[in-house]
Structure formats: C-alpha cells, structure tokens
Design an enzyme around this catalytic site. Structure first.
Site, mmCIF file in Angstrom:
data_model
loop_
_atom_site.group_PDB
_atom_site.id
_atom_site.type_symbol
_atom_site.label_atom_id
_atom_site.label_comp_id
_atom_site.label_asym_id
_atom_site.label_seq_id
_atom_site.Cartn_x
_atom_site.Cartn_y
_atom_site.Cartn_z
ATOM 1 N N CYS A 110 13.139 37.474 94.238
ATOM 2 C CA CYS A 110 13.937 36.481 93.498
ATOM 3 C C CYS A 110 15.404 36.450 93.928
ATOM 4 O O CYS A 110 16.013 35.384 93.943
ATOM 5 C CB CYS A 110 13.858 36.753 91.998
ATOM 6 S SG CYS A 110 12.219 36.509 91.321
ATOM 7 N N HIS A 243 20.046 34.123 87.314
ATOM 8 C CA HIS A 243 18.610 33.978 87.584
ATOM 9 C C HIS A 243 17.906 33.685 86.257
ATOM 10 O O HIS A 243 18.246 34.252 85.221
ATOM 11 C CB HIS A 243 18.079 35.270 88.205
ATOM 12 C CG HIS A 243 16.634 35.201 88.546
ATOM 13 N ND1 HIS A 243 16.091 34.121 89.188
ATOM 14 C CD2 HIS A 243 15.612 36.065 88.325
ATOM 15 C CE1 HIS A 243 14.792 34.318 89.349
ATOM 16 N NE2 HIS A 243 14.476 35.496 88.837
ATOM 17 N N ASN A 273 10.479 30.607 85.684
ATOM 18 C CA ASN A 273 11.154 31.377 86.742
ATOM 19 C C ASN A 273 10.683 30.863 88.104
ATOM 20 O O ASN A 273 9.524 31.052 88.467
ATOM 21 C CB ASN A 273 10.801 32.855 86.545
ATOM 22 C CG ASN A 273 11.411 33.769 87.583
ATOM 23 O OD1 ASN A 273 11.947 33.316 88.590
ATOM 24 N ND2 ASN A 273 11.311 35.062 87.342
HETATM 25 O O1 UT7 Z 1 12.212 37.251 88.578
HETATM 26 C C1 UT7 Z 1 11.478 38.423 88.376
HETATM 27 C C2 UT7 Z 1 12.128 39.202 87.332
HETATM 28 N N1 UT7 Z 1 11.253 39.329 86.213
HETATM 29 C C3 UT7 Z 1 11.750 39.568 85.003
HETATM 30 O O2 UT7 Z 1 12.930 39.668 84.828
HETATM 31 C C4 UT7 Z 1 10.793 39.771 83.868
HETATM 32 C C5 UT7 Z 1 11.388 40.702 82.842
HETATM 33 N N2 UT7 Z 1 10.441 40.995 81.775
HETATM 34 C C6 UT7 Z 1 10.174 40.088 80.801
HETATM 35 O O3 UT7 Z 1 10.707 38.994 80.824
HETATM 36 C C7 UT7 Z 1 9.234 40.495 79.698
HETATM 37 O O4 UT7 Z 1 8.925 41.867 79.822
HETATM 38 C C8 UT7 Z 1 7.904 39.680 79.668
HETATM 39 C C9 UT7 Z 1 8.177 38.237 79.272
HETATM 40 C C10 UT7 Z 1 7.235 39.717 81.040
HETATM 41 C C11 UT7 Z 1 6.939 40.272 78.655
HETATM 42 O O5 UT7 Z 1 7.588 40.305 77.370
HETATM 43 P P1 UT7 Z 1 7.566 41.648 76.505
HETATM 44 O O6 UT7 Z 1 8.298 41.342 75.284
HETATM 45 O O7 UT7 Z 1 8.083 42.754 77.369
HETATM 46 O O8 UT7 Z 1 6.053 41.804 76.169
HETATM 47 P P2 UT7 Z 1 5.051 43.011 76.520
HETATM 48 O O9 UT7 Z 1 4.658 42.978 77.956
HETATM 49 O O10 UT7 Z 1 5.581 44.294 75.965
HETATM 50 O O11 UT7 Z 1 3.815 42.612 75.643
HETATM 51 C C12 UT7 Z 1 3.899 42.586 74.222
HETATM 52 C C13 UT7 Z 1 2.598 42.057 73.682
HETATM 53 C C14 UT7 Z 1 1.376 42.747 74.280
HETATM 54 O O12 UT7 Z 1 0.388 42.823 73.253
HETATM 55 P P3 UT7 Z 1 0.128 44.192 72.444
HETATM 56 O O13 UT7 Z 1 -0.206 45.204 73.492
HETATM 57 O O14 UT7 Z 1 1.413 44.492 71.744
HETATM 58 O O15 UT7 Z 1 -0.990 43.829 71.544
HETATM 59 C C15 UT7 Z 1 0.914 41.809 75.337
HETATM 60 O O16 UT7 Z 1 -0.469 41.920 75.592
HETATM 61 O O17 UT7 Z 1 2.476 40.669 74.027
HETATM 62 C C16 UT7 Z 1 1.233 40.474 74.708
HETATM 63 N N3 UT7 Z 1 1.407 39.403 75.676
HETATM 64 C C17 UT7 Z 1 1.165 38.124 75.381
HETATM 65 N N4 UT7 Z 1 0.746 37.519 74.264
HETATM 66 C C18 UT7 Z 1 0.610 36.196 74.293
HETATM 67 C C19 UT7 Z 1 1.841 39.502 76.949
HETATM 68 N N5 UT7 Z 1 1.869 38.277 77.494
HETATM 69 C C20 UT7 Z 1 1.460 37.409 76.555
HETATM 70 C C21 UT7 Z 1 1.292 36.025 76.528
HETATM 71 N N6 UT7 Z 1 0.861 35.455 75.372
HETATM 72 N N7 UT7 Z 1 1.544 35.237 77.591
#
Ligand code: UT7
Length: 316
Positions: A110, A243, A273
């Site tokens: 990125c 970004h 993104n």
């Molecule tokens: O350009 C590349 C750079 N990338 C980034 O900067 C990404 C940085 N990271 C993020 O933006 C966030 O970590 C994400 C958006 C990718 C994920 O958000 P999060 O708040 O960290 O969620 P998580 O991965 O901790 O997941 C929390 C919950 C999980 O469920 P449980 O285990 O708590 O039951 C996931 O399974 O949310 C669930 N989950 C979803 N639920 C509905 C993960 N993705 C989804 C989804 N829809 N799309």
C-alpha cells in the site's frame, strides 16, 4: 533539483458494490462494515484489467498536466495486484499511451506510491529526467480471498496517476520498514515436483489488529517527522492525504495529532482501501474539485505491507 506535480488523473471502475451486496454473498452486514471500517461501498473491476485502469488514469494525468507522452523520460508504476509479475506492468502502460521512455514497476504494498515518489526524486536530483509519469493501479478484487470476510470487505479497485516535472516542491520524506509478513499476498507456489511443502494461497492474508496498531503509531510518527523536517506546523498544512485503510485508523491518528476537523481527507466511505492507488486518487479528487491552490502544503501519509510506512510534504 527535485520535482513538482504538473497534473493528476484517476480511473475508478464503474461497478459499485455496496455492503448490502456483500452481505448477500458472505456472512457480513452493512452495520458491521460501517462501524468497524467506515466503508459503505467500493468499486470493483468487471472486465477492466490493472493495466487498463492505469492507462486511463495516466491519460487523464497527462491531459491535466498538458504533457504529451513523447515528452516522458521515465514511467514508474506501483501495484500489488498487477496483471503480470513480468513484464513490468509499466511496460504495457508505456506502449498503450504511446510513450517511448524506460518504464518499470516499484513494489512496496500500500505505501508504494510514496516509495515511488521518493525514487522519482532521485531521478530528478541526478538530472536524468525532466518529465516523469508515476501511476498506481490496484485490482485488489483479483487478489482477495472472497471466502475471508475479514479482508474481502475492506478493499476496492482503482487507479491514480501524477505527472512530474522539474521543481523544488517535494520538500521531504520519511520512509520506514519493519520487515514482516503481517500483510501478505504470497506468489503462486508453482508446480515443482521437488518442493516438500507448499506456501499459502496467493490471496491477501492480513493480521488486522497488528496492522491497525502499526498504522496509527506510524502515521503519527511519520507526520510529526516530516513536519519537523520542514519546520511547518499543522496549521500550515492545507490537506493531509492519509492512506484509506480504516476510518477508525484515520480518526485515531487525527486525535493523537490534534488535527483540526477536515484536515485529514477521507474517501474510504466510497472506495474502501485501494492500496497504493489511494493517495493519487485522493489527490486527483482534491485537485479537480479546486480544493488545492498554488503554494499549498500537502502531507501524504501511508502504511501497509512490509510492514512499511511513509510520509512526505509536497508544495503545490
Ligand atoms: O492497507 C493495508 C493496511 N490494512 C489495515 O490497515 C487494516 C487494519 N486493520 C483493520 O482495519 C481491522 O483490524 C479490520 C477491519 C481488518 C478488522 O476489524 P477488527 O475490529 O480488528 O475485527 P476483528 O478482526 O478483531 O474481528 C472481530 C469480530 C470477529 O468475530 P468474533 O471472533 O469476535 O466472533 C470476526 O470474525 O468481527 C468478525 N468479523 C466480521 N463480522 C462481520 C470480521 N470481519 C467481519 C465482517 N463482517 N466482514
């Protein structure tokens, strides 16, 4: 001698996919995506290739700059989702826009647009170029694991480009790398019968929370760093172009930097993104909507695979 930006361009594929569209094909919801990322919709390719998008963005930038392709001395191209590993995608852009100069790809996830500008700076500093095209195009839909809701909902497709000419408007940059595979798109593992094990699938794999922490920390450090380099303060900056990976990352950085409302540009709501294309797309939107005036100071700030991050200051 460094460079100044003579013109900007972008291409966004017309197909819009909303969060509700995604919730029909995977276990997700508009509510989760908006709350956790800020994204409402993204554009995806249907028939356009990465190079197709790059060519359109490049043509728009050349027209905006009033530069003919025959005047170009070098083309640089960034992508994490190119049509080819080889030839360099830049070579195909060169042929299709009717340029005859050398062309090559710069790969750096990125943040690659800013790593590319820093390479461009070197060519101008050595007096090797007078006009240069820098283009970033990302067909993230090609490299996403559409069975992984944790990554499939956050990326989108698009391209942005800038045309550079001689000038002293690239004031400073800071580049940072902490080697890690926290975000990765492994190459296709090949067919060798001699391998004893096989690499991961060639899709985006991301450790979201680790990346989130890295992103906020680096944005704040890099932006403070480039301000310190130039002696500028936050009040001197017309726009910060961050970004666009997650609205919560932008808001956390804004809070730590104590930045005024509206200073950090936001368009993640509409595009998701778009990896290395994000900053040139934002820049073209601001440029074409008359929101940048000559002499304005702009800060670009980015982070992502590498893990790497970068920021720079440009005077318009
Ligand atoms: O350009 C590349 C750079 N990338 C980034 O900067 C990404 C940085 N990271 C993020 O933006 C966030 O970590 C994400 C958006 C990718 C994920 O958000 P999060 O708040 O960290 O969620 P998580 O991965 O901790 O997941 C929390 C919950 C999980 O469920 P449980 O285990 O708590 O039951 C996931 O399974 O949310 C669930 N989950 C979803 N639920 C509905 C993960 N993705 C989804 C989804 N829809 N799309």
């Amino acid at each position: 001698m460094s460079f100044k930006i003579l013109g900007t361009g972008r291409f966004i594929p017309p197909k819009v996919v909303t969060n509700d569209d995604l919730s029909k094909i995977m276990d997700t919801s508009d509510e989760w995506i908006v709350e956790r990322t800020g994204i409402r919709e993204r554009h995806v390719c249907t028939e356009e290739t990465t190079v197709d998008m790059a060519v359109e963005a490049a043509k728009n930038a050349l027209e905006n700059a009033g530069v003919d392709p025959s005047e170009l001395d070098m083309i640089l191209f960034t992508t994490s989702s190119g049509d080819y590993t080889t030839p360099a995608n830049a070579c195909l852009v060169q042929a299709r826009i009717g340029a005859t100069c050398p062309a090559m790809d710069v790969v750096s996830g990125c943040p690659a647009f800013l790593f590319m500008l820093d390479c461009a700076d070197g060519y101008f500093a050595r007096g090797r170029v007078k006009k240069m095209l820098c283009v970033s195009a990302e067909r993230m839909s090609r490299v996403l694991d559409w069975d992984d809701r944790g990554t499939a909902v956050i990326f989108g497709d698009g391209a942005g480009a800038v045309v550079l000419g001689e000038g002293d408007n690239y004031l400073t940059s800071r580049l940072f790398v902490k080697g890690s595979t926290a975000i990765q798109i492994p190459n296709y593992d090949g067919k060798s019968p001699f391998y004893t094990s096989h690499a991961e699938t060639p899709w985006v794999h991301m450790q979201g929370q680790e990346t989130f922490r890295f992103a906020v920390t680096r944005m704040v450090k890099d932006i403070r760093g480039v301000l310190e380099d130039t002696g500028l303060t936050m009040d001197d900056i017309r726009h910060i172009l961050p970004h666009q990976a997650n609205l919560r990352i932008i808001e956390a950085a804004k809070k730590r930097l104590k930045a005024r409302d509206g200073l950090l540009y936001v368009n993640i709501t509409r595009y998701g993104n778009t990896s290395s294309a994000t900053i040139p797309i934002s820049l073209d939107e601001l440029n074409r909507s008359g929101q940048i005036k000559e002499g304005d100071y702009l800060v670009f700030s980015t982070f992502g695979a590498g893990l790497s991050s970068a920021a720079c200051v440009v005077r318009w």
